[in-house]
Every structure is written in C-alpha cells, then in structure tokens.
Design an enzyme around this catalytic site. Structure first.
Site, PDB file in Angstrom:
ATOM      1  CG  LEU A 175      -1.832  -1.195   1.398  1.00 22.42           C
ATOM      2  CD1 LEU A 175      -2.871  -0.910   2.456  1.00 22.42           C
ATOM      3  CD2 LEU A 175      -2.475  -1.621   0.099  1.00 22.42           C
ATOM      4  N   GLY A 213       1.120  -5.179   1.304  1.00 25.10           N
ATOM      5  CA  GLY A 213       0.045  -5.250   0.306  1.00 25.10           C
ATOM      6  C   GLY A 213       0.486  -5.939  -0.988  1.00 25.10           C
ATOM      7  CG  ASN A 237       6.433  -5.389   5.829  1.00 21.28           C
ATOM      8  OD1 ASN A 237       5.445  -5.498   5.118  1.00 21.28           O
ATOM      9  ND2 ASN A 237       7.271  -4.387   5.705  1.00 21.28           N
ATOM     10  CD  GLU A 238       0.734  -5.746   6.579  1.00 20.66           C
ATOM     11  OE1 GLU A 238       1.419  -6.733   6.911  1.00 20.66           O
ATOM     12  OE2 GLU A 238       0.221  -5.640   5.448  1.00 20.66           O
TER      13      GLU A 238
HETATM   14  N1  CO8 Z   1       4.523   3.672  -0.083  1.00 17.73           N
HETATM   15  C1  CO8 Z   1       4.966   4.866  -0.486  1.00 17.73           C
HETATM   16  N2  CO8 Z   1       6.240   5.107  -0.893  1.00 17.73           N
HETATM   17  C2  CO8 Z   1       7.091   4.072  -0.879  1.00 17.73           C
HETATM   18  C3  CO8 Z   1       6.699   2.791  -0.466  1.00 17.73           C
HETATM   19  C4  CO8 Z   1       5.346   2.588  -0.057  1.00 17.73           C
HETATM   20  N3  CO8 Z   1       4.864   1.404   0.339  1.00 17.73           N
HETATM   21  N4  CO8 Z   1       7.758   1.966  -0.561  1.00 17.73           N
HETATM   22  C5  CO8 Z   1       8.777   2.711  -1.017  1.00 17.73           C
HETATM   23  N5  CO8 Z   1       8.390   3.978  -1.205  1.00 17.73           N
HETATM   24  C6  CO8 Z   1       9.188   5.086  -1.735  1.00 17.73           C
HETATM   25  C7  CO8 Z   1      10.452   5.331  -0.914  1.00 17.73           C
HETATM   26  O1  CO8 Z   1      10.184   6.145   0.199  1.00 17.73           O
HETATM   27  C8  CO8 Z   1      11.319   5.991  -1.941  1.00 17.73           C
HETATM   28  O2  CO8 Z   1      10.870   7.330  -2.076  1.00 17.73           O
HETATM   29  P1  CO8 Z   1      11.901   8.505  -2.494  1.00 17.73           P
HETATM   30  O3  CO8 Z   1      12.453   8.104  -3.829  1.00 17.73           O
HETATM   31  O4  CO8 Z   1      11.035   9.729  -2.526  1.00 17.73           O
HETATM   32  O5  CO8 Z   1      12.946   8.535  -1.403  1.00 17.73           O
HETATM   33  C9  CO8 Z   1      10.966   5.282  -3.234  1.00 17.73           C
HETATM   34  O6  CO8 Z   1       9.659   4.711  -3.027  1.00 17.73           O
HETATM   35  C10 CO8 Z   1      11.911   4.151  -3.598  1.00 17.73           C
HETATM   36  O7  CO8 Z   1      12.042   3.300  -2.481  1.00 17.73           O
HETATM   37  P2  CO8 Z   1      13.426   2.576  -2.128  1.00 17.73           P
HETATM   38  O8  CO8 Z   1      14.572   3.490  -2.371  1.00 17.73           O
HETATM   39  O9  CO8 Z   1      13.285   2.005  -0.754  1.00 17.73           O
HETATM   40  O10 CO8 Z   1      13.434   1.428  -3.249  1.00 17.73           O
HETATM   41  P3  CO8 Z   1      14.255   0.045  -3.218  1.00 17.73           P
HETATM   42  O11 CO8 Z   1      14.182  -0.473  -4.622  1.00 17.73           O
HETATM   43  O12 CO8 Z   1      15.577   0.205  -2.581  1.00 17.73           O
HETATM   44  O13 CO8 Z   1      13.397  -0.917  -2.254  1.00 17.73           O
HETATM   45  C11 CO8 Z   1      11.338  -1.835  -1.434  1.00 17.73           C
HETATM   46  C12 CO8 Z   1      12.118  -1.324  -2.657  1.00 17.73           C
HETATM   47  C13 CO8 Z   1      11.974  -3.137  -0.955  1.00 17.73           C
HETATM   48  C14 CO8 Z   1       9.911  -2.106  -1.887  1.00 17.73           C
HETATM   49  C15 CO8 Z   1      11.394  -0.768  -0.313  1.00 17.73           C
HETATM   50  O14 CO8 Z   1      11.033   0.489  -0.872  1.00 17.73           O
HETATM   51  C16 CO8 Z   1      10.493  -1.035   0.856  1.00 17.73           C
HETATM   52  O15 CO8 Z   1      10.772  -1.874   1.677  1.00 17.73           O
HETATM   53  N6  CO8 Z   1       9.378  -0.263   0.933  1.00 17.73           N
HETATM   54  C17 CO8 Z   1       8.464  -0.322   2.038  1.00 17.73           C
HETATM   55  C18 CO8 Z   1       7.527  -1.451   1.852  1.00 17.73           C
HETATM   56  C19 CO8 Z   1       6.545  -1.525   2.973  1.00 17.73           C
HETATM   57  O16 CO8 Z   1       6.880  -1.632   4.146  1.00 17.73           O
HETATM   58  N7  CO8 Z   1       5.268  -1.463   2.591  1.00 17.73           N
HETATM   59  C20 CO8 Z   1       4.230  -1.541   3.580  1.00 17.73           C
HETATM   60  C21 CO8 Z   1       3.075  -0.676   3.142  1.00 17.73           C
HETATM   61  S1  CO8 Z   1       1.706  -0.966   4.246  1.00 17.73           S
HETATM   62  C22 CO8 Z   1       0.779  -2.181   3.492  1.00 17.73           C
HETATM   63  O17 CO8 Z   1       0.970  -2.543   2.362  1.00 17.73           O
HETATM   64  C23 CO8 Z   1      -0.353  -2.807   4.269  1.00 17.73           C
HETATM   65  C24 CO8 Z   1      -0.952  -1.882   5.218  1.00 17.73           C
HETATM   66  C25 CO8 Z   1      -2.166  -2.468   5.926  1.00 17.73           C
HETATM   67  C26 CO8 Z   1      -2.781  -1.386   6.814  1.00 17.73           C
HETATM   68  C27 CO8 Z   1      -3.629  -1.930   7.893  1.00 17.73           C
HETATM   69  C28 CO8 Z   1      -3.961  -0.866   8.944  1.00 17.73           C
HETATM   70  C29 CO8 Z   1      -5.126  -1.247   9.836  1.00 17.73           C
END
Ligand code: CO8
Length: 298
Positions: A104, A149, A173-174
């Site tokens: 997400l 997500g 990994n939430e």
């Molecule tokens: N949302 C928004 N922006 C993101 C996200 C994301 N999920 N993931 C990465 N970005 C952004 C980064 O901040 C970065 O932004 P910027 O260029 O402005 O600095 C850009 O995307 C590129 O990211 P990386 O440099 O980290 O890219 P890599 O290729 O090195 O790594 C990964 C890719 C492995 C995907 C890494 O970005 C990562 O681990 N991202 C986080 C993933 C994550 O933890 N997602 C969880 C989202 S929450 C979800 O999906 C479920 C929520 C359920 C809610 C329930 C509540 C009740």
C-alpha cells in the site's frame, strides 16, 4: 473521480468500460490504452486472445505502490478481463526493476483526512475481493520484492512463482510499521501457509527471502529471474487443461467463507481502518517508518 466512482458502481463501470476502445493487433488486445485524468497508465495489459491469457504488468514507478489511482486502474482492468469470457487466465507481473509491489502507498495513509482514508481502504478491499474471487486462473510472476500489500496481492492468486534471488523479500510486515494486518490479510495468509506460520509471521512482521518463502509455502516455485514469466506461462498451460467450471467451483468452495467474512463486514472494516490509521500514535509510527525508508536510501 469518475473512475473511482465507477469502481463502486457496477452500471457506471460497465458504461465506462464500453467507452474504452481496445486496440487489436496480431490477435493480441491491449486493454489499457486508457488514461485517468492525471498520469499515464500504471498498468499494462496484453491479452493473447488465441491462448485466452492476459499478462498484466504493474508499471508505476518507482516501486508499484498501491495508491488510490493505481488500485482504481487495477480494478477497472480486472473487471474488464473478468467480463470477457474468452479470458481464462491472468498472469500478474512487474515492469519495475527489483520490485513486484511495495504494498500500500503509505502516503495514502499518512496525513490524510478520514474521508480520504475511507475511500482508499474501500479500494484496497475492492482489489482483494476482485482478485481473490476471480473466475480466472491467476498466477503471480513475482520478479522482485513484495512486502505487505504486495504480498497480499500475490496471495490472492492461485499460484505464485518467484525469482530465485536472496535480495528479494516477501511477507506481511505490517507490525514493523506499527500497524496491524487486518483480519482478511491474516485469513488469506492462513489459507496459504497455515495458522502457526501466519501467527509467527504476523506478530514479528517477518519478511522472507525467496528460499524461505518457498520453504514455508508462501510461494510455490522459484526460478531464475529471467525465467519467471516463461515459467508462469508454462504453468498457466497446465492449469488451462482443467475444465473451467470444475476449477471455478472448487476455488469458490475453498475461498467463499473468507470472502463472505469481508463482504458482510465491509463497512465496519472501513470504520475500523479509518479510526485506527488516523490515531496520532499510528500517524507517528508511519512518519518514523517513512523517515527510515528515506534514511536507508541515503
Ligand atoms: N509507499 C509509499 N512510498 C514508498 C513505499 C510505499 N509502500 N515503498 C517505497 N516507497 C518510496 C520510498 O520512500 C522511496 O521514495 P523517495 O524516492 O522519494 O525517497 C521510493 O519509493 C523508492 O524506495 P526505495 O529506495 O526504498 O526502493 P528500493 O528499490 O531500494 O526498495 C522496497 C524497494 C523493498 C519495496 C522498499 O522500498 C520497501 O521496503 N518499501 C516499504 C515497503 C513496505 O513496508 N510497505 C508496507 C506498506 S503498508 C501495506 O501494504 C499494508 C498496510 C495495511 C494497513 C492496515 C492498517 C489497519
């Protein structure tokens, strides 16, 4: 806004879809030559009519995060494919290097109004409902990392093939973000890997590398990265040999209780999400996590 409203309204969606003019060449139909008001398509769909199989490529830089616009486009494409009875199979893969989907879009949950959060959550539910209940054979060709997500999207598919690369991770990994995977995320994982493995995975917010994911059954097969899509196509051929009606009824029998649980609790689930995610403490956790992502990059 018209696209988003259409996802919530069947007749509006049909009207919208009928305005899209598929372009056809060599028996392949590209159904994604559509645009929403803002940007170029975040999803590309190539439908091979002779095979009855569509390949959906996620192409929203940098990391295919599931924003409201992305989810809306995804749902419209899924609806269109679902309504086309000649489309029997769907392969989902990524056009972005190293990432299947980052899950997400955190920016949709951070600093947003309760109304925006509610609209976003409805779209997340819609994606899950459409994919998990699809009549099509769905195969995830996971050619990069797939946290949260992104993992959920993969788990909705009938089969998962992942690139054999220790740098790629997948999991729900939430808790690492200070948030809680909702019951239907949990149910989808339990249905795939069982209760105890899910309990450990969710409490600790575990991300698994590709070999670990295969070991616990989170993915079904590992192949070298350049063979993910071809293997998905070969696997699809095997699945296509099963009569559709028998496979579809079986799939529904396996998944219906889980789907019904969300369908009958949809509004309450939205309310829960909105009141949870807009809490100050949760907003703080998200801010810390976002800062960590930026720092890690630097
Ligand atoms: N949302 C928004 N922006 C993101 C996200 C994301 N999920 N993931 C990465 N970005 C952004 C980064 O901040 C970065 O932004 P910027 O260029 O402005 O600095 C850009 O995307 C590129 O990211 P990386 O440099 O980290 O890219 P890599 O290729 O090195 O790594 C990964 C890719 C492995 C995907 C890494 O970005 C990562 O681990 N991202 C986080 C993933 C994550 O933890 N997602 C969880 C989202 S929450 C979800 O999906 C479920 C929520 C359920 C809610 C329930 C509540 C009740």
């Amino acid at each position: 806004m018209a696209l988003r409203a259409a996802v919530r309204n069947k007749s509006a969606l049909s009207a919208l879809l009928s305005q899209l003019s598929p372009c056809s060449s060599h028996g392949r139909v590209c159904v994604t030559q559509m645009r929403n008001n803002s940007t170029s398509p975040k999803i590309k769909v190539d439908f091979d009519q002779s095979a009855g199989v569509a390949v959906m490529r996620l192409q929203s830089p940098p990391v295919n995060s599931l924003s409201l616009d992305f989810l809306t486009e995804l749902c419209i494409n899924l609806e269109k494919l679902e309504m086309d009875k000649s489309c029997r199979g769907l392969i989902i893969t990524s056009s972005q290097p190293k990432v299947f989907s980052a899950g997400l879009d955190i920016m949709e949950m951070y600093g947003k109004s309760p109304e925006s959060c509610g609209e976003f959550w409805r779209a997340v539910q819609e994606m899950w409902l459409k994919l998990y209940s699809s009549n099509m054979i769905t195969i995830a060709a996971i050619n990069g990392s797939s946290p949260a997500g992104g993992c959920l999207m993969s788990l909705t598919c009938d089969y998962r093939i992942m690139a054999d690369n220790p740098r790629y991770s997948i999991g729900l990994n939430e808790t690492q973000l200070g948030i809680v995977a909702p019951f239907w995320f949990k149910d989808t994982m339990v249905n795939t890997v069982g209760h105890r493995t899910t309990e450990l995975a969710l409490e600790l917010g575990l991300l698994y590398n590709s070999s670990e994911a295969l070991k616990i059954g989170l993915v079904d097969k590992l192949v070298p990265e350049d063979q993910v899509l071809t293997t998905a196509t070969q696997t699809m051929t095997k699945w296509l040999a099963i009569p559709d009606h028998a496979r579809q009824i079986t799939k529904s029998m396996m998944r219906k209780p889980t789907i019904d649980k969300l369908t009958s609790n949809r509004e309450a689930d939205i309310q829960n999400f909105v009141s949870f995610i807009t809490k100050d403490s949760i907003q703080k956790s998200l801010r810390v996590y976002l800062e960590m992502l930026k720092k890690r990059k630097g």
